[in-house]
Motif scaffolding. Structure first.
Motif, PDB file in Angstrom:
ATOM      1  N   GLU A  48     -56.308  36.832   9.649  1.00 20.88           N
ATOM      2  CA  GLU A  48     -57.514  37.324   9.202  1.00 20.88           C
ATOM      3  C   GLU A  48     -56.930  38.928  10.651  1.00 20.88           C
ATOM      4  OE1 GLU A  48     -62.198  39.545   7.795  1.00 20.88           O
ATOM      5  OE2 GLU A  48     -60.625  37.190   8.232  1.00 20.88           O
ATOM      6  N   ASP A  49     -57.074  37.447  11.482  1.00 21.15           N
ATOM      7  CA  ASP A  49     -57.235  38.100  13.027  1.00 21.15           C
ATOM      8  C   ASP A  49     -56.097  38.747  13.715  1.00 21.15           C
ATOM      9  OD1 ASP A  49     -60.700  37.788  13.274  1.00 21.15           O
ATOM     10  OD2 ASP A  49     -59.857  35.642  13.647  1.00 21.15           O
ATOM     11  N   TYR A  50     -55.925  39.669  14.336  1.00 20.86           N
ATOM     12  CA  TYR A  50     -54.751  40.747  15.097  1.00 20.86           C
ATOM     13  C   TYR A  50     -54.398  39.088  15.578  1.00 20.86           C
ATOM     14  CZ  TYR A  50     -51.433  43.402  16.873  1.00 20.86           C
ATOM     15  OH  TYR A  50     -50.875  43.467  18.718  1.00 20.86           O
ATOM     16  N   PRO A  51     -53.038  38.883  15.406  1.00 23.69           N
ATOM     17  CA  PRO A  51     -52.198  38.221  16.100  1.00 23.69           C
ATOM     18  C   PRO A  51     -51.284  38.185  17.652  1.00 23.69           C
ATOM     19  CG  PRO A  51     -50.936  38.175  14.061  1.00 23.69           C
ATOM     20  CD  PRO A  51     -51.944  39.046  14.329  1.00 23.69           C
ATOM     21  N   GLY A  52     -51.209  39.801  17.309  1.00 24.66           N
ATOM     22  CA  GLY A  52     -49.904  39.758  18.596  1.00 24.66           C
ATOM     23  C   GLY A  52     -48.667  38.974  19.093  1.00 24.66           C
ATOM     24  N   SER A  53     -48.662  38.869  19.532  1.00 29.73           N
ATOM     25  CA  SER A  53     -47.528  37.770  19.809  1.00 29.73           C
ATOM     26  C   SER A  53     -47.145  36.542  19.293  1.00 29.73           C
ATOM     27  CB  SER A  53     -46.767  38.100  20.859  1.00 29.73           C
ATOM     28  OG  SER A  53     -47.449  37.629  22.083  1.00 29.73           O
ATOM     29  N   LEU A  54     -48.530  36.261  18.519  1.00 33.32           N
ATOM     30  CA  LEU A  54     -48.786  34.300  18.949  1.00 33.32           C
ATOM     31  C   LEU A  54     -47.703  34.488  17.591  1.00 33.32           C
ATOM     32  CD1 LEU A  54     -52.288  33.483  19.929  1.00 33.32           C
ATOM     33  CD2 LEU A  54     -50.189  33.712  20.993  1.00 33.32           C
ATOM     34  N   LEU A  55     -47.673  35.161  16.322  1.00 26.30           N
ATOM     35  CA  LEU A  55     -46.880  34.751  15.292  1.00 26.30           C
ATOM     36  C   LEU A  55     -45.997  35.706  14.590  1.00 26.30           C
ATOM     37  CD1 LEU A  55     -50.447  34.401  12.639  1.00 26.30           C
ATOM     38  CD2 LEU A  55     -48.886  32.752  13.945  1.00 26.30           C
ATOM     39  N   ASP A  56     -44.993  35.293  13.973  1.00 31.19           N
ATOM     40  CA  ASP A  56     -43.668  36.065  14.111  1.00 31.19           C
ATOM     41  C   ASP A  56     -43.986  36.441  12.223  1.00 31.19           C
ATOM     42  OD1 ASP A  56     -42.459  35.265  16.214  1.00 31.19           O
ATOM     43  OD2 ASP A  56     -42.784  33.523  15.323  1.00 31.19           O
ATOM     44  N   VAL A  57     -44.754  35.489  11.457  1.00 35.66           N
ATOM     45  CA  VAL A  57     -44.988  35.303   9.968  1.00 35.66           C
ATOM     46  C   VAL A  57     -46.694  35.360  10.312  1.00 35.66           C
ATOM     47  CG1 VAL A  57     -44.991  35.193   7.804  1.00 35.66           C
ATOM     48  CG2 VAL A  57     -42.582  34.818   9.057  1.00 35.66           C
ATOM     49  N   ARG A  58     -47.149  36.300   9.742  1.00 35.59           N
ATOM     50  CA  ARG A  58     -48.104  36.902   9.938  1.00 35.59           C
ATOM     51  C   ARG A  58     -48.909  36.964   8.098  1.00 35.59           C
ATOM     52  NH1 ARG A  58     -52.501  41.410  10.953  1.00 35.59           N
ATOM     53  NH2 ARG A  58     -54.665  40.859  10.772  1.00 35.59           N
ATOM     54  N   HIS A  59     -49.749  35.920   7.314  1.00 37.19           N
ATOM     55  CA  HIS A  59     -49.721  36.288   6.341  1.00 37.19           C
ATOM     56  C   HIS A  59     -50.959  36.223   5.937  1.00 37.19           C
ATOM     57  CE1 HIS A  59     -48.502  35.768   1.779  1.00 37.19           C
ATOM     58  NE2 HIS A  59     -49.563  34.147   1.886  1.00 37.19           N
ATOM     59  N   VAL A  60     -51.515  37.774   5.282  1.00 33.18           N
ATOM     60  CA  VAL A  60     -53.051  38.146   5.233  1.00 33.18           C
ATOM     61  C   VAL A  60     -53.152  38.010   3.761  1.00 33.18           C
ATOM     62  CG1 VAL A  60     -54.938  39.385   5.786  1.00 33.18           C
ATOM     63  CG2 VAL A  60     -52.814  39.979   7.502  1.00 33.18           C
ATOM     64  N   VAL A  61     -54.050  37.072   3.527  1.00 36.36           N
ATOM     65  CA  VAL A  61     -54.856  36.976   1.944  1.00 36.36           C
ATOM     66  C   VAL A  61     -55.874  38.180   1.770  1.00 36.36           C
ATOM     67  CG1 VAL A  61     -53.465  35.254   1.465  1.00 36.36           C
ATOM     68  CG2 VAL A  61     -55.494  34.899   1.897  1.00 36.36           C
ATOM     69  N   ASP A  62     -56.454  38.002   0.551  1.00 39.40           N
ATOM     70  CA  ASP A  62     -57.738  38.439   0.240  1.00 39.40           C
ATOM     71  C   ASP A  62     -58.652  37.260  -0.164  1.00 39.40           C
ATOM     72  OD1 ASP A  62     -60.197  39.585  -0.919  1.00 39.40           O
ATOM     73  OD2 ASP A  62     -59.215  40.368  -2.850  1.00 39.40           O
ATOM     74  N   GLU A  63     -59.168  37.405   1.063  1.00 42.21           N
ATOM     75  CA  GLU A  63     -59.863  35.565   1.044  1.00 42.21           C
ATOM     76  C   GLU A  63     -61.768  35.788   0.097  1.00 42.21           C
ATOM     77  OE1 GLU A  63     -59.657  33.087   2.445  1.00 42.21           O
ATOM     78  OE2 GLU A  63     -58.279  33.524   3.830  1.00 42.21           O
ATOM     79  N   SER A  64     -61.389  37.536  -0.498  1.00 41.49           N
ATOM     80  CA  SER A  64     -62.977  37.277  -1.602  1.00 41.49           C
ATOM     81  C   SER A  64     -62.344  36.297  -2.910  1.00 41.49           C
ATOM     82  CB  SER A  64     -62.817  38.584  -1.671  1.00 41.49           C
ATOM     83  OG  SER A  64     -62.487  39.149  -2.163  1.00 41.49           O
ATOM     84  N   ARG A  65     -61.400  36.371  -2.616  1.00 42.12           N
ATOM     85  CA  ARG A  65     -60.412  35.571  -4.350  1.00 42.12           C
ATOM     86  C   ARG A  65     -60.177  34.136  -3.542  1.00 42.12           C
ATOM     87  NH1 ARG A  65     -58.039  39.233  -7.618  1.00 42.12           N
ATOM     88  NH2 ARG A  65     -57.087  37.625  -9.112  1.00 42.12           N
ATOM     89  N   ASP A  66     -60.711  33.425  -4.901  1.00 35.00           N
ATOM     90  CA  ASP A  66     -60.780  31.488  -4.387  1.00 35.00           C
ATOM     91  C   ASP A  66     -59.813  31.623  -5.294  1.00 35.00           C
ATOM     92  OD1 ASP A  66     -63.016  31.675  -3.345  1.00 35.00           O
ATOM     93  OD2 ASP A  66     -64.268  31.473  -5.134  1.00 35.00           O
ATOM     94  N   VAL A  67     -58.439  30.877  -4.440  1.00 38.11           N
ATOM     95  CA  VAL A  67     -57.585  30.461  -4.931  1.00 38.11           C
ATOM     96  C   VAL A  67     -57.610  29.216  -4.785  1.00 38.11           C
ATOM     97  CG1 VAL A  67     -54.490  30.215  -4.932  1.00 38.11           C
ATOM     98  CG2 VAL A  67     -56.224  32.925  -4.461  1.00 38.11           C
ATOM     99  N   PRO A  68     -56.978  28.355  -5.577  1.00 39.45           N
ATOM    100  CA  PRO A  68     -56.632  26.657  -5.060  1.00 39.45           C
ATOM    101  C   PRO A  68     -56.104  26.393  -3.621  1.00 39.45           C
ATOM    102  CG  PRO A  68     -56.121  26.643  -7.468  1.00 39.45           C
ATOM    103  CD  PRO A  68     -56.067  28.396  -6.709  1.00 39.45           C
TER     104      PRO A  68
END
Length: 412
Positions: free
Chosen positions: A180-200
């Motif tokens: 969720e936090d801005y990764p700058g150059s630390l990540l090449d694939v930044r996957h952001v999900v809606d954490e208000s939805r409970d997914v297994p």
């Protein structure tokens, strides 16, 4: 399946706003109780219907992505839930290295698709965090030398960025994580999900693997699994529970009273009463766990006490032969899911059951999921009297075991 609320977009030069939920792909840098036998809504199978991705191919493309590190640094149950994601990575990698903490190492060694396990205690995740110093940092950097790519698997309340920074220092060229936090150059694939939805959790981690370009083989249904063969303990258990020369499937009920956090524990006295009533109901009962004093008390003189006497792989073999496992929200519940054994889950709602209930097996969930401790992630119960679990009766447990053993097994 695509995680609800997760989208895929091309990389941008600015940090996404709070309303955006992208998977950003950068070019690599240089250096109260469901019906028995129903699989609850938490046990959803991953769907193959996903939105198309705009991700770019990693360097080299093709099926061989080299030596890929998958990190899951917390407890055994969390590592077991990472199994489908690990298998997806292994389908596209030459080698999979799993980075685990000390509480998760034994589970990591049980996962299919893992070629090597590295143990490292993360100061920002471990319940007993070590100090941060250069010796510990250098230890990790040296151990991951030669890794081409990394997936950092985390829960919604954990950050992938400290490990991403260390992996960059180690020279890992492509790193994928949910952040969720801005990764700058630390990540090449930044996957952001809606954490208000409970997914297994298993599906959440598999979604990250897919966002990074890894897919399960067509014949893999995405369930939890363990490496085969498991230890052959049938003859030993058969003698202990007095079933003759061997213990067949469903010959006994396993009760596991311990958990990794007191807030998730059903009271010992009620465990003991449930064991007695299960025996009176005609079930042979085996009590397991690390805490020998606790297992001895719970087993008393009516059950087999295996406290402190099994490795994790032996426990998996033991649970696989059981008709039902009775346990809290703890590693053995996920081990039961990995070997296909139904679970009576004594689940404290300090974490959402929709995320962490046993995945993909028939489950009866007991415990007040609307209690005041809900979603607090507390390790010690914050509510006097521990009402979310203390109000569960031994009669409810016996009824749930009866339903699962009589109905679910008859359908096999």
């Amino acid at each position: 399946m695509n995680v609800p609320g997760a989208l895929t977009t091309s990389a941008t030069a600015t940090e996404p706003t709070a309303r955006q939920e992208p998977t950003v792909n950068r070019e690599p840098t240089t250096n109260q109780e469901p019906t028995a036998c129903q699989e609850p809504t938490t046990n959803r199978k991953p769907s193959n219907n996903r939105e198309p991705s705009t991700r770019r191919q990693p360097p080299g493309g093709g099926p061989d992505r080299g030596r890929v590190l998958v990190a899951r640094l917390d407890d055994a149950g969390d590592v077991l839930l990472a199994g489908p994601a690990v298998r997806a990575v292994r389908a596209g990698a030459r080698e999979v290295v799993l980075l685990a903490g000390p509480r998760g190492r034994a589970a990591a060694e049980l996962l299919p698709g893992v070629d090597q396990v590295i143990e490292w205690r993360a100061p920002w995740i471990d319940h007993d965090p070590p100090p941060v110093d250069m010796d510990r940092v250098n230890e990790l950097v040296q151990q991951v030398t030669g890794v081409d790519e990394a997936l950092i698997l985390t829960s919604f309340h954990q950050s992938a960025l400290p490990l991403a920074l260390l992996l960059r220092l180690a020279g890992v060229r492509r790193i994928s994580a949910i952040s969720e936090d801005y990764p700058g150059s630390l990540l090449d694939v930044r996957h952001v999900v809606d954490e208000s939805r409970d997914v297994p959790e298993a599906e959440r981690m598999l979604a990250l693997a897919r966002a990074a370009g890894f897919e399960l083989p067509p014949d893999d249904q995405g369930k939890l699994a363990v490496r085969r063969p498991l230890p052959d303990i049938g003859h030993v258990i058969g003698n202990l529970v007095d079933t003759g020369t061997g213990a067949g499937e469903g010959a006994y009920v396993v009760v596991h009273p311990g958990t990794s956090a007191p807030a998730r524990t059903w009271p010992a006295e009620q465990h003991r009463q449930a064991v007695r009533e299960l025996a009176e109901d005609g079930h042979r009962v085996v009590v397991t766990g690390k805490e020998r004093e606790l297992t001895a008390y719970v087993a008393h003189d009516v059950a087999v006490d295996l406290g402190g006497r099994t490795t994790l792989s032996q426990l998996a073999a033991l649970i696989e032969r059981a008709g039902v496992l009775v346990a809290g929200n703890t590693g053995p519940a996920h081990l039961a899911a990995a070997v296909g054994t139904p679970v009576v889950s004594l689940f404290a709602p300090v974490v959402p059951s929709a995320r962490w209930a046993p995945y993909g097996v028939p489950t009866v969930l007991l415990g007040d999921q609307r209690a005041l401790c809900r979603d607090t992630r507390a390790r010690e119960c914050p509510i006097p009297g521990h009402p979310c679990l203390s109000q569960v009766t031994s009669e409810q447990v016996v009824k749930a075991v009866r339903e699962l053993t009589s109905e679910c097994r008859s359908d096999l």
